[in-house]
Motif scaffolding. Structure first.
Motif, PDB file in Angstrom:
ATOM      1  N   ALA A  63      46.150  39.839  41.436  1.00 48.09           N
ATOM      2  CA  ALA A  63      45.958  39.014  40.250  1.00 48.09           C
ATOM      3  C   ALA A  63      44.724  39.500  39.498  1.00 48.09           C
ATOM      4  N   GLU A  64      44.716  39.250  38.214  1.00 48.43           N
ATOM      5  CA  GLU A  64      43.555  39.593  37.391  1.00 48.43           C
ATOM      6  C   GLU A  64      42.557  38.457  37.442  1.00 48.43           C
ATOM      7  N   ILE A  65      41.308  38.809  37.742  1.00 53.40           N
ATOM      8  CA  ILE A  65      40.209  37.853  37.675  1.00 53.40           C
ATOM      9  C   ILE A  65      39.086  38.566  36.936  1.00 53.40           C
ATOM     10  N   GLN A  71      43.364  41.090  45.311  1.00 50.34           N
ATOM     11  CA  GLN A  71      44.438  40.398  46.018  1.00 50.34           C
ATOM     12  C   GLN A  71      44.316  38.920  45.702  1.00 50.34           C
ATOM     13  N   ARG A  72      45.446  38.290  45.501  1.00 54.81           N
ATOM     14  CA  ARG A  72      45.461  36.899  45.034  1.00 54.81           C
ATOM     15  C   ARG A  72      44.900  35.923  46.070  1.00 54.81           C
ATOM     16  N   ARG A  73      45.126  36.178  47.346  1.00 60.57           N
ATOM     17  CA  ARG A  73      44.708  35.233  48.396  1.00 60.57           C
ATOM     18  C   ARG A  73      43.389  35.649  49.032  1.00 60.57           C
ATOM     19  N   CYS A  74      42.529  34.699  49.220  1.00 61.35           N
ATOM     20  CA  CYS A  74      41.238  34.927  49.864  1.00 61.35           C
ATOM     21  C   CYS A  74      41.453  35.382  51.309  1.00 61.35           C
ATOM     22  N   PRO A  75      40.772  36.451  51.742  1.00 63.84           N
ATOM     23  CA  PRO A  75      40.927  36.910  53.128  1.00 63.84           C
ATOM     24  C   PRO A  75      40.417  35.906  54.165  1.00 63.84           C
ATOM     25  N   ARG A  78      42.868  31.969  52.736  1.00 68.18           N
ATOM     26  CA  ARG A  78      44.051  32.090  51.899  1.00 68.18           C
ATOM     27  C   ARG A  78      44.046  31.250  50.633  1.00 68.18           C
ATOM     28  N   ALA A  79      42.875  30.841  50.156  1.00 67.82           N
ATOM     29  CA  ALA A  79      42.825  30.122  48.892  1.00 67.82           C
ATOM     30  C   ALA A  79      43.326  31.039  47.782  1.00 67.82           C
ATOM     31  N   ASP A  80      43.891  30.455  46.747  1.00 65.61           N
ATOM     32  CA  ASP A  80      44.360  31.213  45.588  1.00 65.61           C
ATOM     33  C   ASP A  80      43.142  31.561  44.740  1.00 65.61           C
ATOM     34  N   LEU A  81      42.764  32.843  44.739  1.00 65.57           N
ATOM     35  CA  LEU A  81      41.548  33.265  44.046  1.00 65.57           C
ATOM     36  C   LEU A  81      41.644  33.141  42.530  1.00 65.57           C
ATOM     37  N   THR A  82      42.854  33.006  41.982  1.00 69.11           N
ATOM     38  CA  THR A  82      42.952  32.775  40.539  1.00 69.11           C
ATOM     39  C   THR A  82      42.446  31.376  40.195  1.00 69.11           C
ATOM     40  N   THR A  94      33.061  35.405  44.128  1.00 70.34           N
ATOM     41  CA  THR A  94      32.745  34.266  44.978  1.00 70.34           C
ATOM     42  C   THR A  94      33.946  33.340  45.003  1.00 70.34           C
ATOM     43  N   CYS A  95      34.393  33.001  46.194  1.00 68.24           N
ATOM     44  CA  CYS A  95      35.453  32.008  46.365  1.00 68.24           C
ATOM     45  C   CYS A  95      34.770  30.657  46.523  1.00 68.24           C
TER      46      CYS A  95
END
Length: 134
Positions: A63-65, A71-75, A78-82, A94-95
């Motif tokens: 995903a674009e941030i 990668q869309r999911r936090c390692p 698994r939060a959605d980084l978008t 930063t998540c």
């Protein structure tokens, strides 16, 4: 086993293993997949577990941030980084879920060892590839 088959039992780990008294040992790592299989012998449960394992993999969509493709999911969890991710001017992601940080230039986790992230800075080449893919 035959009773579980006859009764269409969907949680063999509880019905067989917890009803017996025995000692076991293992050599090597715990086999999470076998234990999960024995707990999920129904269509609904196996669908749930398959979806859960799919969410746990780091091979999620990108995903674009900001100016980055990550990668869309936090390692971490698994939060959605978008939704939970913010990138500062230095390329530090930063998540907000647990305040974990990554250096997007290297993909290295700054909060703990391990847990790298897949990341690419958007430039003219990356931007052209993204436009072609959409």
């Amino acid at each position: 086993v035959s009773t579980n088959i006859r009764d269409h039992e969907i949680d063999w780990s509880n019905s067989i293993f917890l009803s017996m008294q025995f000692e076991v040992g293992r050599s090597g790592k715990f086999n999470e997949f076998l234990t999960t299989f024995l707990k999920c012998l129904s269509v609904d449960r196996i669908e749930y577990v398959e979806n859960w394992y799919q969410e746990q993999t780091d091979q999620t969509e990108d995903a674009e941030i900001g100016d980055w493709v990550v990668q869309r999911r936090c390692p971490h969890l698994r939060a959605d980084l978008t939704k939970t991710g913010k990138v500062d001017d230095d390329g530090i992601l930063t998540c907000s879920m647990h305040d974990w940080k990554w250096d997007l230039n290297t993909g290295r986790c700054l909060s703990t060892s391990g847990h790298p992230i897949r990341s690419t800075k958007i430039d003219e080449v990356t931007d052209a590839v993204l436009r072609e893919a959409s």
